[in-house]
Design a protein around this motif. Structure first.
Motif, short mmCIF file in Angstrom:
data_model
loop_
_atom_site.label_atom_id
_atom_site.label_comp_id
_atom_site.label_asym_id
_atom_site.label_seq_id
_atom_site.Cartn_x
_atom_site.Cartn_y
_atom_site.Cartn_z
N LEU A 26 0.82 -1.21 0.00
CA LEU A 26 0.00 0.00 0.00
C LEU A 26 0.86 1.26 0.00
CD1 LEU A 26 -2.86 -1.02 2.46
CD2 LEU A 26 -3.00 -0.72 -0.02
N LEU A 27 1.95 1.24 0.77
CA LEU A 27 2.84 2.39 0.78
C LEU A 27 3.50 2.60 -0.58
CD1 LEU A 27 4.55 2.02 4.27
CD2 LEU A 27 2.89 3.75 3.56
N LEU A 28 3.92 1.51 -1.21
CA LEU A 28 4.51 1.62 -2.55
C LEU A 28 3.49 2.11 -3.57
CD1 LEU A 28 6.77 -1.56 -2.72
CD2 LEU A 28 7.51 0.83 -2.69
N LEU A 29 2.27 1.64 -3.47
CA LEU A 29 1.22 2.10 -4.38
C LEU A 29 0.95 3.58 -4.18
CD1 LEU A 29 -0.92 1.35 -6.49
CD2 LEU A 29 -2.47 0.88 -4.58
N ARG A 30 0.90 4.00 -2.94
CA ARG A 30 0.68 5.43 -2.65
C ARG A 30 1.82 6.28 -3.20
NH1 ARG A 30 0.01 7.97 3.37
NH2 ARG A 30 -0.44 10.08 2.69
N TRP A 31 3.04 5.80 -3.04
CA TRP A 31 4.20 6.51 -3.56
C TRP A 31 4.15 6.58 -5.08
CZ3 TRP A 31 8.31 4.73 -6.60
CH2 TRP A 31 9.37 5.62 -6.73
N ALA A 32 3.78 5.47 -5.72
CA ALA A 32 3.70 5.44 -7.18
C ALA A 32 2.62 6.39 -7.69
CB ALA A 32 3.42 4.02 -7.65
N ARG A 34 1.63 9.11 -6.18
CA ARG A 34 2.12 10.46 -5.95
C ARG A 34 3.10 10.86 -7.05
NH1 ARG A 34 4.37 10.85 -0.34
NH2 ARG A 34 2.18 10.65 0.19
N VAL A 35 3.98 9.93 -7.43
CA VAL A 35 4.92 10.20 -8.52
C VAL A 35 4.16 10.41 -9.82
CG1 VAL A 35 6.76 9.17 -9.91
CG2 VAL A 35 6.87 9.04 -7.43
N ASN A 36 3.12 9.63 -10.05
CA ASN A 36 2.30 9.78 -11.24
C ASN A 36 1.65 11.16 -11.29
OD1 ASN A 36 1.10 8.98 -13.64
ND2 ASN A 36 -0.68 8.13 -12.60
N ASP A 37 1.15 11.65 -10.15
CA ASP A 37 0.57 12.99 -10.08
C ASP A 37 1.62 14.05 -10.39
OD1 ASP A 37 -1.91 12.03 -9.50
OD2 ASP A 37 -1.75 12.35 -7.33
N MET A 38 2.83 13.88 -9.84
CA MET A 38 3.90 14.85 -10.11
C MET A 38 4.23 14.90 -11.60
SD MET A 38 6.69 14.43 -7.13
CE MET A 38 6.19 13.53 -5.71
N ILE A 39 4.29 13.74 -12.21
CA ILE A 39 4.60 13.68 -13.64
C ILE A 39 3.49 14.37 -14.44
CG2 ILE A 39 4.83 12.11 -15.61
CD1 ILE A 39 6.29 10.20 -13.69
N PHE A 40 2.24 14.16 -14.04
CA PHE A 40 1.11 14.79 -14.72
C PHE A 40 1.24 16.32 -14.65
CE2 PHE A 40 -3.15 16.65 -14.41
CZ PHE A 40 -3.66 16.29 -15.64
N TYR A 41 1.50 16.85 -13.45
CA TYR A 41 1.60 18.30 -13.31
C TYR A 41 2.82 18.86 -14.03
CZ TYR A 41 -2.22 18.13 -9.99
OH TYR A 41 -3.44 17.95 -9.41
N LEU A 42 3.93 18.14 -14.00
CA LEU A 42 5.10 18.58 -14.74
C LEU A 42 4.84 18.60 -16.24
CD1 LEU A 42 7.99 16.83 -12.80
CD2 LEU A 42 7.50 19.28 -12.90
N ASP A 43 4.08 17.64 -16.73
CA ASP A 43 3.72 17.60 -18.14
C ASP A 43 2.85 18.81 -18.50
OD1 ASP A 43 3.74 16.40 -20.71
OD2 ASP A 43 1.70 15.66 -20.34
N LYS A 44 1.92 19.16 -17.63
CA LYS A 44 1.07 20.33 -17.88
C LYS A 44 1.89 21.61 -17.89
CE LYS A 44 -2.87 18.39 -18.35
NZ LYS A 44 -3.51 18.41 -19.66
N ILE A 45 2.84 21.73 -16.96
CA ILE A 45 3.73 22.90 -16.94
C ILE A 45 4.55 22.95 -18.21
CG2 ILE A 45 5.74 23.90 -15.78
CD1 ILE A 45 4.53 22.82 -13.14
N ASN A 46 5.04 21.80 -18.65
CA ASN A 46 5.83 21.74 -19.88
C ASN A 46 4.99 22.19 -21.08
OD1 ASN A 46 8.05 21.15 -21.49
ND2 ASN A 46 7.28 19.10 -21.93
N GLU A 47 3.74 21.77 -21.15
CA GLU A 47 2.87 22.19 -22.25
C GLU A 47 2.68 23.70 -22.24
OE1 GLU A 47 -0.81 20.07 -22.11
OE2 GLU A 47 0.13 18.14 -22.46
N LYS A 48 2.43 24.28 -21.06
CA LYS A 48 2.24 25.74 -20.97
C LYS A 48 3.50 26.47 -21.41
CE LYS A 48 -1.30 26.03 -17.43
NZ LYS A 48 -1.67 26.58 -16.13
N LEU A 49 4.66 26.00 -20.94
CA LEU A 49 5.91 26.66 -21.33
C LEU A 49 6.16 26.53 -22.83
CD1 LEU A 49 8.23 25.62 -18.38
CD2 LEU A 49 7.30 27.89 -18.85
#
Length: 64
Positions: A26-32, A34-49
């Motif tokens: 469960l901890l590994l799934l939660r971490w994964a 969270r990393v997936n959310d970070m990648i999503f937001y970084l991708d959105k920032i990259n698109e805006k830039l």
């Protein structure tokens, strides 16, 4: 009687290991996730830039 105590003791260890492994999964799934959310937001920032960069290039071409 002695064999029953030994078996129940090993059963406790097996249950404890199962519970610990479930918690770790469960901890590994939660971490994964969270990393997936970070990648999503970084991708959105990259698109805006990227869009801002494209707009700046268009403005520079229009100015020349």
């Amino acid at each position: 009687m002695h064999a029953f105590i030994y078996e129940s003791g090993s059963l406790i260890w097996i249950l404890l290991l199962v519970v610990i492994s479930i918690i770790l999964q469960l901890l590994l799934l939660r971490w994964a996730m969270r990393v997936n959310d970070m990648i999503f937001y970084l991708d959105k920032i990259n698109e805006k830039l990227f869009h801002l960069l494209e707009e700046k290039k268009k403005e520079n071409k229009e100015d020349k």
